[in-house]
Scaffold this motif. Structure first.
Motif, mmCIF file in Angstrom:
data_model
loop_
_atom_site.group_PDB
_atom_site.id
_atom_site.type_symbol
_atom_site.label_atom_id
_atom_site.label_comp_id
_atom_site.label_asym_id
_atom_site.label_seq_id
_atom_site.Cartn_x
_atom_site.Cartn_y
_atom_site.Cartn_z
ATOM 1 N N PHE A 13 0.898 -1.204 -0.098
ATOM 2 C CA PHE A 13 -0.086 0.126 0.129
ATOM 3 C C PHE A 13 0.734 1.289 0.075
ATOM 4 C CE2 PHE A 13 -1.718 3.431 2.705
ATOM 5 C CZ PHE A 13 -2.770 3.461 2.171
ATOM 6 N N ARG A 29 -10.245 -5.882 7.332
ATOM 7 C CA ARG A 29 -9.860 -4.419 7.449
ATOM 8 C C ARG A 29 -8.592 -4.194 8.106
ATOM 9 N NH1 ARG A 29 -14.718 -1.734 7.223
ATOM 10 N NH2 ARG A 29 -14.618 -2.974 5.469
ATOM 11 N N LEU A 45 -8.095 0.493 5.455
ATOM 12 C CA LEU A 45 -7.980 -0.088 4.367
ATOM 13 C C LEU A 45 -8.971 -1.227 4.300
ATOM 14 C CD1 LEU A 45 -3.824 -0.620 4.704
ATOM 15 C CD2 LEU A 45 -5.331 0.853 3.091
ATOM 16 N N PRO A 53 -4.212 -4.099 -1.331
ATOM 17 C CA PRO A 53 -4.961 -3.398 -0.205
ATOM 18 C C PRO A 53 -5.512 -1.836 -0.741
ATOM 19 C CG PRO A 53 -2.833 -4.023 0.656
ATOM 20 C CD PRO A 53 -2.813 -4.196 -0.820
ATOM 21 N N LYS A 54 -6.611 -1.601 -0.347
ATOM 22 C CA LYS A 54 -7.299 -0.473 -0.863
ATOM 23 C C LYS A 54 -7.463 0.757 0.277
ATOM 24 C CE LYS A 54 -7.680 -1.508 -5.425
ATOM 25 N NZ LYS A 54 -6.920 -1.161 -6.448
ATOM 26 N N GLU A 55 -7.181 1.859 0.184
ATOM 27 C CA GLU A 55 -7.718 2.761 1.037
ATOM 28 C C GLU A 55 -8.990 3.014 0.925
ATOM 29 O OE1 GLU A 55 -6.741 7.433 2.292
ATOM 30 O OE2 GLU A 55 -5.089 6.264 1.256
#
Length: 172
Positions: A13, A29, A45, A53-55
């Motif tokens: 990330f 999470r 995340l 991983p995505k914010e």
């Protein structure tokens, strides 16, 4: 990273210009504290895809230090906006809200055990009752020589690191 005997790189990330301090993972999470003005706060995340991983949200918060999650509540030590332990409702990751706080000088690590939150500080060890997270209060304080930085609770004992190493029996 995934590993037992061997580490295998899964993904990463990119936090951009934020300086990362601590991480807590609960299910799919992730919660990362970031420091530094103006980009300090909590990064939320989505870890559903471990390789990417995505914010999903960023909660600007100042100089956030350490974080621990219990029952949809984040316990975060921070130097700014004030030197305090903050309790943040994170049940809705897109709308986190601060629900309680207690002043703690130069707070570092946090460790939550039942209804008690221990906070390490340059000034010592603070014991805070968080049974009612909207009205936390200081229970006791221990002046630990040279302050405290890291905490770990294990088998009824709270371990506190600095010079020297301390251990406290949990009597609360």
């Amino acid at each position: 990273l995934y590993g037992r005997d061997t580490l295998v790189y899964l993904g990463s990330f990119d936090p951009g210009d934020r300086t990362l301090k601590d991480i807590w993972v609960e299910g799919n999470r992730g919660y990362i504290t970031a420091r530094g003005a103006p980009r300090g706060g909590i990064i939320f995340l989505d870890l559903t895809d471990k390789t990417n991983p995505k914010e999903i949200n960023y909660f600007p918060f100042g100089k956030a230090n350490f974080i621990e999650i219990r029952d949809s509540l984040a316990y975060v030590s921070a130097y700014y906006p004030t030197n305090s332990l903050f309790i943040i409702n994170i049940k809705e990751p897109l709308n986190p809200t601060i629900i309680g706080s207690v002043s703690v000088p130069y707070p570092e690590d946090v460790e939550v055990v039942d209804t008690i939150c221990y906070v390490a500080s340059y000034d010592g060890l603070f014991v805070i009752n968080v049974k009612n997270p909207q009205a936390p209060f200081l229970v006791s304080y221990s002046n630990v020589r040279k302050g405290c930085f890291f905490l770990k609770f294990h088998n009824g004992i709270l371990y506190v690191t600095n010079q020297p190493f301390y251990a406290y029996l949990n009597s609360f």
